[in-house]
Design a protein around this motif. Sequence first.
Motif, short mmCIF file in Angstrom:
data_model
loop_
_atom_site.label_atom_id
_atom_site.label_comp_id
_atom_site.label_asym_id
_atom_site.label_seq_id
_atom_site.Cartn_x
_atom_site.Cartn_y
_atom_site.Cartn_z
N LEU A 199 0.87 -1.19 0.00
CA LEU A 199 0.00 0.00 0.00
C LEU A 199 0.90 1.23 0.00
O LEU A 199 2.12 1.10 0.03
N SER A 200 0.29 2.41 0.04
CA SER A 200 1.11 3.63 0.09
C SER A 200 1.80 3.73 1.45
O SER A 200 1.40 3.06 2.42
N ILE A 201 2.83 4.61 1.49
CA ILE A 201 3.54 4.83 2.76
C ILE A 201 2.53 5.30 3.81
O ILE A 201 2.50 4.81 4.95
N TYR A 202 1.66 6.21 3.40
CA TYR A 202 0.64 6.77 4.30
C TYR A 202 -0.23 5.65 4.87
O TYR A 202 -0.39 5.52 6.09
N ASP A 203 -0.76 4.83 3.98
CA ASP A 203 -1.70 3.78 4.43
C ASP A 203 -1.01 2.75 5.31
O ASP A 203 -1.62 2.19 6.22
N ASN A 204 0.28 2.48 5.03
CA ASN A 204 1.01 1.54 5.88
C ASN A 204 1.05 2.03 7.32
O ASN A 204 0.79 1.27 8.25
N VAL A 205 1.42 3.32 7.47
CA VAL A 205 1.61 3.83 8.83
C VAL A 205 0.29 3.95 9.57
O VAL A 205 0.20 3.56 10.74
N VAL A 206 -0.76 4.44 8.89
CA VAL A 206 -2.02 4.67 9.62
C VAL A 206 -2.87 3.39 9.73
O VAL A 206 -3.91 3.40 10.40
N TYR A 207 -2.38 2.31 9.14
CA TYR A 207 -3.14 1.06 9.17
C TYR A 207 -3.55 0.66 10.59
O TYR A 207 -4.71 0.38 10.87
N GLY A 208 -2.54 0.71 11.48
CA GLY A 208 -2.80 0.31 12.87
C GLY A 208 -3.81 1.23 13.53
O GLY A 208 -4.64 0.78 14.34
N GLU A 228 16.25 -0.82 4.03
CA GLU A 228 16.43 -0.21 5.35
C GLU A 228 15.30 0.79 5.64
O GLU A 228 14.78 0.86 6.75
N GLN A 229 14.88 1.55 4.58
CA GLN A 229 13.75 2.47 4.76
C GLN A 229 12.47 1.68 5.06
O GLN A 229 11.66 2.09 5.90
N GLN A 230 12.32 0.54 4.38
CA GLN A 230 11.13 -0.30 4.63
C GLN A 230 11.12 -0.79 6.08
O GLN A 230 10.09 -0.82 6.74
N GLN A 231 12.32 -1.16 6.58
CA GLN A 231 12.37 -1.64 7.96
C GLN A 231 12.01 -0.51 8.93
O GLN A 231 11.29 -0.71 9.90
N ARG A 232 12.53 0.69 8.62
CA ARG A 232 12.18 1.83 9.49
C ARG A 232 10.68 2.13 9.40
O ARG A 232 10.05 2.49 10.39
N LEU A 233 10.12 1.96 8.19
CA LEU A 233 8.68 2.18 8.01
C LEU A 233 7.89 1.18 8.88
O LEU A 233 6.90 1.54 9.52
N CYS A 234 8.36 -0.06 8.89
CA CYS A 234 7.68 -1.09 9.70
C CYS A 234 7.73 -0.73 11.18
O CYS A 234 6.78 -0.98 11.93
N ILE A 235 8.86 -0.13 11.59
CA ILE A 235 8.95 0.28 13.00
C ILE A 235 8.00 1.47 13.26
O ILE A 235 7.32 1.52 14.28
N ALA A 236 7.92 2.38 12.26
CA ALA A 236 6.99 3.52 12.40
C ALA A 236 5.55 3.02 12.47
O ALA A 236 4.72 3.56 13.22
N ARG A 237 5.26 1.96 11.71
CA ARG A 237 3.91 1.39 11.69
C ARG A 237 3.54 0.85 13.08
O ARG A 237 2.39 0.89 13.49
N LEU A 238 4.56 0.36 13.79
CA LEU A 238 4.30 -0.08 15.17
C LEU A 238 4.23 1.11 16.11
O LEU A 238 3.35 1.20 16.97
#
Lengths: 250, 230
Positions: free
Chosen positions: A98-107, A150-160
């Motif tokens: 999904l978009s970066i936005y949707d990934n982060v706000v998913y939770g 590495e950005q994806q991993q940081r994004l996953c941490i942001a998602r949490l």
Amino acid sequence: MSIIEVNKLNLFYGNFQALKEITLRIEKQKITALIGPSGCGKSTFLRTLNRMNDLIDDVRISGSVKISGNDIYGSDVDLLALRKKVGMVFQRPNPFPLSIYDNVVYGLRVHGILDKKIMEQKLQWSLESVHLWDEVKDKLDQNALTLSGEQQQRLCIARLAVVEPEVLLMDEPCSALDPMSTAKIEDLMYELKKQYTIIIVTHNMQQAARVSEYTGYFLLGELVEFGETNQIFTSPKDSRTEDYLTGRFG
Amino acid sequence: MQRHFDEELADLNKEILRMGGLTEESILKSVEALKARSAEQAEQVITDDKKIDELELAIDEKCLDLLALHQPMAIDLRFVTMAMKISTDLERIADLAVDIAQRVLQLADKPQLKPLIDIPKLAALAQTMVKEAIDAFVRKDVELARKVILRDSEADNLRNLVQSELINDYIAKDPSTAPRAVALLLVARHLERICDHTTNICEDVIFMVEGKVVKHHLEILHEKQNGGSK
């Protein structure tokens, strides 16, 4: 002060006992590293802390795991709330397609936060907390899979981070990253521990020595030794830990 | 890779043993020079010190390489870091043998002040302590290391004996003996310092083997020696 208290934890996959009488306390806002050979129970143990093993058939668990004083294996535990409180970062970055936005706000959406203004505030805060905001603020609608590993991993941490957990479980979070990206994630962990308790499983012993304050050594489902990282890496008490650290294991 | 690393550690062990052997020899020769009042033998000690200095540098370099390339942990980390410290102590011991040799050069052309009795005893003690400290390191023998540390007080007592004799029986009675008496006093001081360095080595051996810091905790050693806890 300890946030997690594990007492006489046993875990069976069918007839195979993967964890044996694990007892330990995890300190709040510290980084704890779990080391040991493959297949010795580190990741299984990590997954008991947010009940990820519940997803596997034929798993039996005895003993207790208390987080902030509450038994997470109690019958009335809300698994969604537990996994909000105890998030997990995996070996390979796993953003949704999904978009970066949707990934982060998913939770946030899952937990019923739909107010756009609040969502955007929390989005920016969480991306800033993983130092990704400046890199992605102009392309929030871009697919997250276009980011570097590495950005994806940081994004996953942001998602949490966006759902404000108390504990972050990291299962080999840097094993798919190059040394530079690993250094960035390690620096990030160092900053994140001001807010979160981090437990990391790693096969990279230098990484465990660099980033953690406490280390536990698992062997054949047993927690052989647990202590302050500098003690474990310079003067382990158990000869089995010494053999593993010096590469004379087996 | 492990076999290669183990070979490197074994080489390092050998180098320390070699440096220890040369250092022992240096003490022996400096004391022989003193007894024989031989400037020639004293000069030899000073010349030979170069080899020990070179070995110290080689050992340091080897240790740095092992740390950087193999990133050792636990007993291996303690072994490599203690090898570095021990080579520094051995080099200082060898320098003290050179200091003794320099005192010999000062005394060689002057009449003998007195027959040497306690200084040779102190020298023999220093030599034994150096030898046993090296043995303790090479054999990872903590019991021997503890024994050596506890002998340091013998060295202090002998040094005090020499000191009071030289001051009371010579310098106080006849100030013209002062230059020779002070030179002998310094020899005793150098030998006593050699013993101090061997106790450093032995403390490092105990840390290397057991991971316990015994520096500045002599009571722990006495407890062990007396067979257990209070």
